[in-house]
Write an enzyme that holds these catalytic residues in place. Sequence first.
Site, mmCIF file in Angstrom:
data_model
loop_
_atom_site.group_PDB
_atom_site.id
_atom_site.type_symbol
_atom_site.label_atom_id
_atom_site.label_comp_id
_atom_site.label_asym_id
_atom_site.label_seq_id
_atom_site.Cartn_x
_atom_site.Cartn_y
_atom_site.Cartn_z
ATOM 1 N N SER A 22 0.835 -1.210 0.000
ATOM 2 C CA SER A 22 0.000 0.000 0.000
ATOM 3 C C SER A 22 0.866 1.255 0.000
ATOM 4 C CB SER A 22 -0.941 0.005 1.208
ATOM 5 O OG SER A 22 -0.227 -0.228 2.405
ATOM 6 N N ASN A 109 -2.466 -2.891 12.939
ATOM 7 C CA ASN A 109 -3.919 -2.778 12.793
ATOM 8 C C ASN A 109 -4.501 -1.595 13.558
ATOM 9 O OD1 ASN A 109 -3.544 -5.049 11.321
ATOM 10 N ND2 ASN A 109 -4.523 -6.469 12.760
ATOM 11 N N THR A 154 -38.647 26.201 -13.598
ATOM 12 C CA THR A 154 -39.023 24.830 -13.250
ATOM 13 C C THR A 154 -39.051 24.082 -14.571
ATOM 14 O OG1 THR A 154 -41.402 25.185 -13.502
ATOM 15 C CG2 THR A 154 -40.496 25.614 -11.313
ATOM 16 N N HIS A 155 -38.668 22.841 -14.551
ATOM 17 C CA HIS A 155 -38.563 22.039 -15.794
ATOM 18 C C HIS A 155 -37.610 22.697 -16.794
ATOM 19 C CE1 HIS A 155 -42.299 19.941 -14.465
ATOM 20 N NE2 HIS A 155 -42.540 21.131 -13.979
ATOM 21 N N SER A 276 -10.258 25.888 -27.484
ATOM 22 C CA SER A 276 -10.328 24.709 -28.346
ATOM 23 C C SER A 276 -9.115 24.702 -29.269
ATOM 24 C CB SER A 276 -11.621 24.770 -29.176
ATOM 25 O OG SER A 276 -11.468 24.027 -30.370
ATOM 26 N N LYS A 282 -13.620 29.513 -29.471
ATOM 27 C CA LYS A 282 -14.201 28.842 -28.304
ATOM 28 C C LYS A 282 -13.605 29.269 -26.964
ATOM 29 C CE LYS A 282 -16.847 25.998 -28.059
ATOM 30 N NZ LYS A 282 -16.811 24.555 -28.264
ATOM 31 N N ASN A 284 -14.365 27.557 -23.229
ATOM 32 C CA ASN A 284 -15.167 26.479 -22.639
ATOM 33 C C ASN A 284 -15.147 26.468 -21.115
ATOM 34 O OD1 ASN A 284 -15.697 25.517 -25.265
ATOM 35 N ND2 ASN A 284 -13.775 24.365 -25.269
ATOM 36 N N GLU A 289 -17.450 21.714 -16.067
ATOM 37 C CA GLU A 289 -17.746 20.412 -16.690
ATOM 38 C C GLU A 289 -17.039 19.273 -15.959
ATOM 39 O OE1 GLU A 289 -18.019 20.735 -21.329
ATOM 40 O OE2 GLU A 289 -16.534 22.159 -20.599
ATOM 41 N N TYR A 316 -9.577 -7.257 11.911
ATOM 42 C CA TYR A 316 -8.874 -6.720 10.752
ATOM 43 C C TYR A 316 -8.845 -7.749 9.632
ATOM 44 C CZ TYR A 316 -5.430 -4.669 7.645
ATOM 45 O OH TYR A 316 -4.823 -4.149 6.540
ATOM 46 N N GLN A 321 -7.325 -2.483 3.675
ATOM 47 C CA GLN A 321 -6.314 -1.641 3.019
ATOM 48 C C GLN A 321 -6.920 -0.901 1.817
ATOM 49 O OE1 GLN A 321 -2.105 -2.946 2.779
ATOM 50 N NE2 GLN A 321 -2.454 -3.043 0.587
ATOM 51 N N LYS A 324 -8.340 3.182 1.401
ATOM 52 C CA LYS A 324 -7.583 4.431 1.303
ATOM 53 C C LYS A 324 -7.659 5.177 -0.018
ATOM 54 C CE LYS A 324 -4.426 2.711 4.697
ATOM 55 N NZ LYS A 324 -5.168 1.410 4.654
#
Length: 459
Positions: A22, A109, A154-155, A276, A282, A284, A289, A316, A321, A324
């Site tokens: 790990s 542990n 709305t909608h 772009s 462009k 963006n 996003e 344990y 493990q 994480k």
Amino acid sequence: MKPWGGRFTKETDARVERFTASLPFDKRLARDDIRGSKAHCRMLVSTGIISSTEGEAILKGLDKIEEEIETGSFPFLLSLEDIHMNIEARLIQLIGHIGGKLHTARSRNDQVALDLHLYVKRETEIVMGLIKDLQQVLIKRSEEGLDVIMPGYTHLQRAQPVLLAHHLLAYFWMLERDKSRFADCLKRADQMPLGAGALAGTGFPIDREVVAKELGFSSLYENSLDAVSDRDFVVEFISDAALLMIHLSRLSEEIILWSSKEFGFVTLDDAFTTGSSIMPQKKNPDVAELARAKTGRVYGALIGILTVLKGLPLAYNKDLQEDKEGLFDTVDTIKDILSLFADMLETMTINQDKMREAVYNDYACATDLADFLVRKDIPFREAHAIVGKIVLYALENNKLLHELHEDELIRFHPALTLKNVRALLNPYNSVNARRVRGGTSASAVKKQLRMARKLLEGN
Ligand code: ARG
């Protein structure tokens, strides 16, 4: 030689070493691990389990390791599996076999559980601070938006006019709930597992309270099996983060829509947008996003940890493990987004004219017209039908409501004289009529803002 190598006669398969390690991700617990080890060491001295000379040597060694990790000179070894054994092995290398006494009355542990508690507590506080910073920006932009009118939807269809401040403050309250959920998560993370040993506790006369006190924990686990196998606090953190991401992705979606030509309500600052490679014109809204999309990673982490934990026998298991990476990824994701959003919203230009235009070029005050008829003692359902017919008539004749002449209006109801309706068809009056607590009128929103500011000052 591995710390647990005594009972083995063969080398670990290289793939097993890689598969079970790990270290690549739990390196990030180094700071918490050393902090926990120092507290454990001081307690071993104060209870007489090790001598103060031994304790001092261990503490000095841990200081040195801390410095090596900070300066990047620490010799990480994948063959030593995780951060805990890397630090311990290095300690023994630096100060000799006395270093081997640090792990007295402790197991990896309870050690890893402790580290994770320290980490989650530390990061939760940072996240709460970042949420607060974003709330501060929302308040600031709301103050500027107190006389900016926009369509409420709305909608995703224009519904009734609202103040921009009112719309922005909706996000303030979502974030306020998020913050209180994280504060609640903090309560469960604030429990000290050390002393549980591998699973059954320890026979050494340790003092768990003194360790908890030094590390700032307000309570202890009362059951050693529970202490080493509990990851509820990880589930809670990620689940709180998932809800936070719901809110941030809704905000993202609005920013993406609002910054489109079709809406034109806001213009994002150049520093918070990208271009772009083919279309020179462009600009963006990538940050929004990606925030919208990264919600998926956080949900993934939540499903991941829920699935890891289900059906695990006590106490344990190596499965733990897997708690994480999803957690760390979630922490990184929400911290990045919170900090980016604060600045993106702070620097965003609000195109008031576009917002106002969208309200004026619509039938936003139709409900106000119906409400007016209701005050003339017409049942709401009938009033609704009358105004519905007026809207249909206006649409067919290519007119907005405020463009209808009096003779056109009174055909639908004699009370609809211009003197009566002109003020009603002003969207600002529509907004300010909604004075109910929590409504969009300027006076109600000012009250809301005051409450929001007070809340932020208080926490
Ligand atoms: N690397 C392990 C983890 O992250 C530490 C605990 C390992 N304990 C064990 N007995 N293998 O959970």
